[in-house]
Scaffold this motif. Structure first.
Motif, PDB file in Angstrom:
ATOM      1  N   SER A 133       0.828  -1.207   0.000  1.00 48.74           N
ATOM      2  CA  SER A 133       0.000   0.000   0.000  1.00 48.74           C
ATOM      3  C   SER A 133       0.865   1.261   0.000  1.00 48.74           C
ATOM      4  CB  SER A 133      -0.897   0.014   1.236  1.00 48.74           C
ATOM      5  OG  SER A 133      -0.114   0.208   2.414  1.00 48.74           O
ATOM      6  N   LYS A 134       0.224   2.389  -0.349  1.00 51.74           N
ATOM      7  CA  LYS A 134       0.927   3.680  -0.301  1.00 51.74           C
ATOM      8  C   LYS A 134       1.434   3.960   1.111  1.00 51.74           C
ATOM      9  CE  LYS A 134      -1.197   6.330  -4.064  1.00 51.74           C
ATOM     10  NZ  LYS A 134      -1.908   7.587  -4.404  1.00 51.74           N
ATOM     11  N   ASP A 135       0.618   3.651   2.112  1.00 52.49           N
ATOM     12  CA  ASP A 135       1.013   3.922   3.492  1.00 52.49           C
ATOM     13  C   ASP A 135       2.288   3.176   3.861  1.00 52.49           C
ATOM     14  OD1 ASP A 135      -1.142   5.596   3.829  1.00 52.49           O
ATOM     15  OD2 ASP A 135      -2.388   4.120   4.875  1.00 52.49           O
ATOM     16  N   ALA A 173       5.786   4.996   4.786  1.00 53.36           N
ATOM     17  CA  ALA A 173       6.357   4.700   6.103  1.00 53.36           C
ATOM     18  C   ALA A 173       7.781   4.169   6.013  1.00 53.36           C
ATOM     19  CB  ALA A 173       5.479   3.693   6.834  1.00 53.36           C
TER      20      ALA A 173
END
Length: 215
Positions: free
Chosen positions: A192-194, A198
């Motif tokens: 995911s983008k998150d 991160a």
């Protein structure tokens, strides 16, 4: 900054290989009467090399060294004859590579996929684009160890900070930052983008041609 080269991850970044990897591993699992997994599950298994994928796919109660070795050998044997059956470049990848080549940007591939498979997939599906294609040959050099990325920069005659590093996993973003390269995540891959942000992504792009704007 005017970047002069791009190092790409392979699986999940340039090509969607999930079905061929999953099919090969599921066949290996079935040979031992172990449960198989759906394609979605394999998205979480990919990114840290085939041995890691094999370990994660095995039942938790059957992850002893001998079973991992047997399953790894079986999976590799199956995959070696089937690594380009369903694997294809993502939409927009060919157009992006053509645009980069037209700008005389140097292109390389660095993958945690076994070296022979990485070279075979790149040669079959994306021929004549890359200065070099390097997969995994020495376990200790596996990403996020930056040693191979830094070696690529030296072979290109460039400083690491002159290079974009493009990938789809946390491992790729860590590798880019460890090598002092500009980390670009892709949203169409296996994380995911998150997760990408991160783990140090400076930017996350949603389409391959978005990379051209960065240059």
């Amino acid at each position: 900054m005017a970047f002069k080269a791009v190092i790409f991850d392979l699986d999940g970044t340039l090509v969607n290989s999930i079905e061929d990897l999953a099919d090969a591993m599921n066949t290996s699992l079935s040979n031992y009467d172990f449960p198989t997994h759906g394609y979605d599950a394999y998205q979480g298994f990919i990114g840290n090399g085939i041995k890691s994928l094999v370990t994660k796919a095995l039942p938790e109660t059957n992850r002893d060294d001998q079973q991992i070795k047997r399953s790894f050998a079986g999976m590799m044997d199956i995959y070696s004859s089937n690594c380009t059956n369903k694997t294809k470049p993502y939409d927009g990848i060919i157009e992006m590579l053509d645009a980069l080549k037209s700008r005389e940007i140097k292109l390389c591939v660095l993958s945690n996929k076994e070296d022979s498979f990485a070279k075979e997939v790149a040669s079959a599906l994306l021929p004549n684009y890359f200065e070099s294609v390097d997969g995994l040959t020495i376990e200790a050099h596996k990403k996020p160890n930056p040693i191979k990325a830094i070696e690529m920069s030296k072979n290109l005659g460039l400083k690491p900070e002159d290079i974009l590093y493009v990938g789809d996993t946390d491992i790729d973003m860590q590798t880019a930052n460890n090598a002092n390269m500009f980390a670009v995540g892709v949203s169409w891959g296996f994380r995911s983008k998150d997760v990408l942000i991160a783990n140090g992504a400076k930017l996350v792009i949603d389409h391959p041609l978005d990379l051209i704007a960065i240059l």
